[in-house]
Design a protein around this motif. Sequence first.
Motif, short mmCIF file in Angstrom:
data_model
loop_
_atom_site.label_atom_id
_atom_site.label_comp_id
_atom_site.label_asym_id
_atom_site.label_seq_id
_atom_site.Cartn_x
_atom_site.Cartn_y
_atom_site.Cartn_z
N GLU A 131 0.37 -51.78 -19.53
CA GLU A 131 -0.91 -52.48 -19.48
C GLU A 131 -0.73 -53.71 -18.61
O GLU A 131 0.20 -54.49 -18.81
N LEU A 132 -1.60 -53.88 -17.65
CA LEU A 132 -1.55 -55.02 -16.75
C LEU A 132 -2.87 -55.77 -16.79
O LEU A 132 -3.92 -55.19 -17.10
N VAL A 133 -2.81 -57.05 -16.45
CA VAL A 133 -4.03 -57.84 -16.33
C VAL A 133 -4.74 -57.46 -15.03
O VAL A 133 -4.13 -57.46 -13.96
N ASN B 7 9.10 -51.99 -14.64
CA ASN B 7 9.44 -53.40 -14.74
C ASN B 7 8.19 -54.24 -14.50
O ASN B 7 7.68 -54.29 -13.38
N PRO B 8 7.67 -54.90 -15.53
CA PRO B 8 6.44 -55.70 -15.34
C PRO B 8 6.57 -56.74 -14.24
O PRO B 8 5.58 -57.11 -13.61
N ASN B 9 7.79 -57.22 -13.98
CA ASN B 9 7.98 -58.22 -12.93
C ASN B 9 7.61 -57.69 -11.56
O ASN B 9 7.22 -58.45 -10.68
N ILE B 10 7.77 -56.40 -11.33
CA ILE B 10 7.39 -55.81 -10.05
C ILE B 10 6.00 -55.19 -10.11
O ILE B 10 5.25 -55.20 -9.14
N GLU B 11 5.61 -54.69 -11.28
CA GLU B 11 4.33 -53.99 -11.39
C GLU B 11 3.14 -54.93 -11.22
O GLU B 11 2.15 -54.58 -10.57
N HIS B 12 3.21 -56.12 -11.77
CA HIS B 12 2.06 -57.03 -11.75
C HIS B 12 1.57 -57.29 -10.33
O HIS B 12 0.37 -57.23 -10.07
N ALA B 13 2.50 -57.56 -9.41
CA ALA B 13 2.10 -57.96 -8.06
C ALA B 13 2.14 -56.82 -7.05
O ALA B 13 1.91 -57.05 -5.86
N VAL C 191 4.25 -57.38 4.63
CA VAL C 191 5.68 -57.66 4.85
C VAL C 191 5.98 -58.92 4.05
O VAL C 191 5.89 -60.04 4.55
N ALA C 192 6.30 -58.74 2.79
CA ALA C 192 6.38 -59.88 1.87
C ALA C 192 7.28 -59.51 0.69
O ALA C 192 7.57 -58.33 0.45
N MET C 193 7.68 -60.52 -0.05
CA MET C 193 8.54 -60.28 -1.20
C MET C 193 8.24 -61.31 -2.30
O MET C 193 7.51 -62.28 -2.09
N TYR C 194 8.82 -61.08 -3.47
CA TYR C 194 8.61 -61.90 -4.66
C TYR C 194 7.15 -61.84 -5.12
O TYR C 194 6.52 -60.79 -4.99
N GLY C 195 6.60 -62.94 -5.66
CA GLY C 195 5.34 -62.83 -6.37
C GLY C 195 4.08 -63.26 -5.64
O GLY C 195 3.03 -62.65 -5.80
N PHE C 196 4.16 -64.31 -4.83
CA PHE C 196 2.96 -64.94 -4.28
C PHE C 196 2.17 -64.00 -3.37
O PHE C 196 1.08 -63.52 -3.72
N VAL C 197 2.68 -63.72 -2.19
CA VAL C 197 1.93 -62.93 -1.22
C VAL C 197 1.74 -61.49 -1.70
O VAL C 197 0.65 -60.92 -1.53
N PRO C 198 2.76 -60.85 -2.33
CA PRO C 198 2.49 -59.51 -2.88
C PRO C 198 1.35 -59.47 -3.89
O PRO C 198 0.64 -58.47 -3.98
N SER C 199 1.14 -60.57 -4.65
CA SER C 199 0.02 -60.55 -5.59
C SER C 199 -1.32 -60.53 -4.84
O SER C 199 -2.30 -59.97 -5.34
N ALA C 200 -1.37 -61.12 -3.64
CA ALA C 200 -2.58 -61.00 -2.81
C ALA C 200 -2.78 -59.54 -2.42
O ALA C 200 -3.91 -59.02 -2.46
N GLY C 201 -1.70 -58.86 -2.05
CA GLY C 201 -1.80 -57.44 -1.73
C GLY C 201 -2.25 -56.62 -2.90
O GLY C 201 -3.01 -55.65 -2.75
N ALA C 202 -1.81 -57.00 -4.11
CA ALA C 202 -2.23 -56.27 -5.31
C ALA C 202 -3.73 -56.40 -5.54
O ALA C 202 -4.40 -55.43 -5.91
N VAL C 203 -4.28 -57.60 -5.33
CA VAL C 203 -5.72 -57.79 -5.48
C VAL C 203 -6.47 -56.95 -4.46
O VAL C 203 -7.47 -56.29 -4.77
N LEU C 204 -5.99 -56.95 -3.21
CA LEU C 204 -6.64 -56.14 -2.18
C LEU C 204 -6.58 -54.66 -2.53
O LEU C 204 -7.55 -53.91 -2.28
N ALA C 205 -5.47 -54.22 -3.11
CA ALA C 205 -5.36 -52.82 -3.54
C ALA C 205 -6.33 -52.55 -4.68
O ALA C 205 -6.98 -51.49 -4.71
N ASP C 206 -6.47 -53.49 -5.62
CA ASP C 206 -7.46 -53.34 -6.70
C ASP C 206 -8.86 -53.17 -6.11
O ASP C 206 -9.70 -52.45 -6.67
N TRP C 207 -9.12 -53.86 -5.00
CA TRP C 207 -10.44 -53.81 -4.38
C TRP C 207 -10.62 -52.60 -3.46
O TRP C 207 -11.66 -52.45 -2.83
#
Length: 401
Positions: free
Chosen positions: A352-354, A60-66, A12-28
């Motif tokens: 392509e994403l990092v 949109n890379p701004n949403i895809e990255h995180a 339950v989050a928005m913008y870049g910070f906490v969603p990027s944590a979710g992205a890492v967990l999804a990568d894992w």
Amino acid sequence: MRPLEGVRVLEVAMYGFVPSAGAVLADWGADVVKVEHAVNGDPQRGLRQTGSFKVEGDPNPNIEHANRGKRSIGLDLSTPEGREVLLELARRADVFLTSFLPGHRRKFGIDVDDIREVNPKAVYARGSALGPRGVESERGGYDMTAFWARGATAASITPAGSEGLINPPAPAYGDTISGTNLAGGIAAALFRRERTGEPSVVDVSLLSSGLWAMGHGIALSLHLDRAWQAPPLGTHGSTANPLSGLYRTADDRHISFVMLQPAKFWADVCRHIDRPDLIDDPRFTTGELIAANTAQAVEILREVIASRTLPEWTERFATLAGPWAPVQDSLQVGADPQVRANDYLLKAGELELVANPVQFDVTAPDLAPAPEFAAQTEEILLELGLDWERIIELKTAGAVT
């Protein structure tokens, strides 16, 4: 099998910070369900202009990255029905991940006690601007304010006498670093729960991450009672080591040398730049003499390195023993063969994403694109056991998208 396969994360989050944590967990390997506002979605979806960069259309890379690799559900948490769905999702989650401010967590009934009431074993993870304690704990912020400005990086990187301050190098710079910190904390909390059965409340703030990134400099500053200061632009990196600094090449690129034991590497560098005469030059025969004559050595190296292009030096320095690197911009890294060899850039749908910086068993993660807004709403509701009649009732009430 990825290390977090089978772990359920409710974000339950928005913008870049906490969603990027979710992205890492999804990568894992975690199944990350992203809760978005039922009408507007994550405000980050509307970010199309960043500095001189303008994004037209999707993706949109701004949403895809995180947000890569997640599933999205649209919920209105202000309705009883929406909150009921959220708590049912929380009941099944291993991790509850949020960026909401304390006041909003209380307002929507999603604070620690609320989630623990339905799921006593949930790891509760929250990202904040300024930390969970202190008089400013209820204040919000962004990476520019809490990480970059307040965390000492802006002042430490801006040379004295500059007009204004140097801005962050890219959007969500502090967000992404802080998000990775939060993902690591969540993984540690899951390990603790696996060992002891006890859940944790995990906190990471933009401010704490900013201080951690500046940790070495802050420790020195506090020990010596002296603020860290950036050298003027264009100066060599070290006053006592010609092999630790930046050198311009003939094609207006730069090379970074970081050889902290100059006496060990001096002869090898001299051979690689076709100046073997400098090996036995009495000014540079010992570490002490190299340090004492750094200014002269720097002038010699500047002249020599400016005589060839970066591609020429890259070929020559392929066998150089000491650490060095080309200075690359955000486009040039895409052509770096070492980046490609290690799968640090990966396809996620059309983009392509990092990849996140952690690999397990020398294997890159499989990246999936970010979900479209609320794209999995019905799928997630059906997994909760709701039938179509109830789903239509929730949609009619505006509780779900």
